[in-house]
Each structure stands twice: as structure tokens, then as C-alpha cells.
Design an enzyme around this catalytic site. Sequence first.
Site, PDB file in Angstrom:
ATOM      1  N   ASP A  16      62.122  41.612  80.499  1.00 36.78           N
ATOM      2  CA  ASP A  16      63.318  40.941  79.973  1.00 36.78           C
ATOM      3  C   ASP A  16      63.364  40.898  78.437  1.00 36.78           C
ATOM      4  OD1 ASP A  16      63.754  40.269  82.703  1.00 36.78           O
ATOM      5  OD2 ASP A  16      62.616  38.409  82.473  1.00 36.78           O
ATOM      6  N   GLU A 224      73.027  40.008  86.722  1.00 35.80           N
ATOM      7  CA  GLU A 224      72.216  39.159  85.839  1.00 35.80           C
ATOM      8  C   GLU A 224      71.990  39.889  84.515  1.00 35.80           C
ATOM      9  OE1 GLU A 224      68.449  38.679  87.889  1.00 35.80           O
ATOM     10  OE2 GLU A 224      67.886  40.758  87.523  1.00 35.80           O
TER      11      GLU A 224
END
Length: 325
Positions: A16, A224
Site C-alpha cells: 500500500d 479500494e
Amino acid sequence: MANQKEPLVTHIFTADPSAHVFDGKLYVYPSHDLAHDGEDNDEGDEYQMEDYHVLSMDSLDAPCVDNGEALHMKDVPWVSKQMWAPDCAFKDGKYYLYFPARDKEGNFRIGVAISDNPAGPFKPEDNYIQGTFSIDPAVLVDDDEESYIYFGGLWGGQLEKWVTGSFNPDGAEPKEEGAHEVRPRVAKLNKDMISLAEEPREIVILDENGNELLASDEDRRYFEGPWMHKYNGKYYYSYSTGTTHYLVYAIGDSPYGPFTYQGRILEPVIGWTTHHSIVEYNGKWYLFYHDSEMSNGVNHRRCVKFRELKYNPDGTIICMKPYED
Ligand code: FUB
């Protein structure tokens, strides 16, 4: 030296990546995956992260440095578990680390921690940012110094449980024919950078005919991992499609959207998730992302990589294949 398409670091698992240039240096704010052998499921229980480490590079030719623990869950009073994908923003001499985590009720919220140093350590606020929910904050400080926080993630990230404006444990992605996607959210931040200036707004992503993306359109609908960058004055809203594993983007004229879907940025990587950021550095653009190559495909043992991203003359992004070009 950091090599394109190779793990930025190999001594810990990272994911991420939110990349930024602060004071001429590249800083990467990743999640820190723990290498446990626990359950792997649709709720994301395998992502049991507890802290953040900030990575930095003096230049793209320099080694990537792990600056050590920047924030740990035990120091954040409102958190019960799962410190997921963070981002960082700079404003008026301070660095703000935004991070999602489960609160004591088990609901994901977004918190913020502050530092004078981009590498941390960061001091957390006592409570989460009121009005936030779900996961994956990404903050744009716009050219006019207004700041916006983008967020939301389906399934383990609980976004579909917030469609009515309050938490519904039975909330699910709509299955009816023609239902629009579960909309991700954006809100302006106050000047203090630690509170929302407004109720989160729903983001609308349109197809080439001006119709909103459908929940059933899994190749294109939002799942997402939002990111916002500006290129030639346009707002590029990019995200992961989750179940179909693409990184895709949509373009708009306002930080709030609507955004019109344009295409893919990256084809699927090894591992279930990918999650990205896009940053300009010394006149070139770079995509930071993760895959699970370093662990031979274990979903929660991921590694952060980067590669150059190129635009066509019309402003569209040239789609990349992770292991071929
Ligand atoms: O790292 C935990 C979660 O996995 C992130 O919040 C999502 O974007 C996905 O990458």
C-alpha cells in the site's frame, strides 16, 4: 540503489505505498505486513498490521532507507487492531500521517498523527477523525492549498456497510440489475488538517456514455485504494478494482468529481491485492505499487515496488504489464 520493478526493501514485508516528494527526497508511506500464518479470508483478517515504517530515498539511484518505527498501534488510544494503508500530507511545516484502523467496536475509522519530520515518529491524536469510516485514506493538498481526503474500501474495508450514512453490519454490495456501484467518498479537510470541513461526499464515476458505473461492472467499479493526482490541470482519480485486480483511473475537472473512467494503469500482479500511488519526481512520473512476488503469492506478505509511468499526448496513461515491459 533502488531498482524499478524490484522490491524496495526485502527485510520486512511492505504494501500500500503512498509516495511523496518532500524537500527533494522521495518518501514512501507503506503498510507493514506481518508474516503470520493466520486465516486468509474476504474480511481481510490476514492483514494484521500493527505499525508503520517510513521508507525514503535521497534519489532514485540511492539505496532505500527504512527509517524505523514511525507509529505503533499501542500508542493510539482508539485503535483495537489492523493498521492498514496510510498516506501522508505536508502543510504549514508539519507532516500529517493518515491511517485506517479498527476502533474498539471493530469498525474501521481514519486517524491522524503529526510530526515535524517526514520520516516520523508521528504523535497520534487521541481519537479518530470524526465523520470518517472505512479505509484507505489518500490526501490531496491542491494548488490553492485546500486539502481533500479520499477514502473507502469494500468487503474487509466495510464501505458497503455505510451506504445509508450509518453503520449497517448487514450492508452488502447491491445485486439488483442496473444498481450503481458503492460510491467511494471524499471530504474537504479543515485548515488544521485533523478534522473534516464537511460531511463526506459520494464520488460518482461515469462511463464513456455518461452513465454511472454499475456494481456488477467488476472490471471498472471502485473497490479500494484511491489516489488523486493532477496532470495538466485535470484531476486523475485512480483506484483498485479488487476482485478483478486492476489499477484503473478516471479523470475530472474538480477534486469532487464526477470522474469519467478512462482505462487501466496496471494489469494484475502476483497476489490478490495491489494498491498504488502516483508521484512526479524530477520531471518524470512514477507508479508505486505492491505485489506478493517476494513471498511467492502469499496475500499478506507483500512488497512495494515502483516503475516509471508514461502518458500519451492526449493525457491518457499508458497501461503497463507488471512483468513484461
Ligand atoms: O493492506 C490492507 C488492505 O489491503 C488495504 O487497506 C487495501 O487497500 C489492500 O491493499
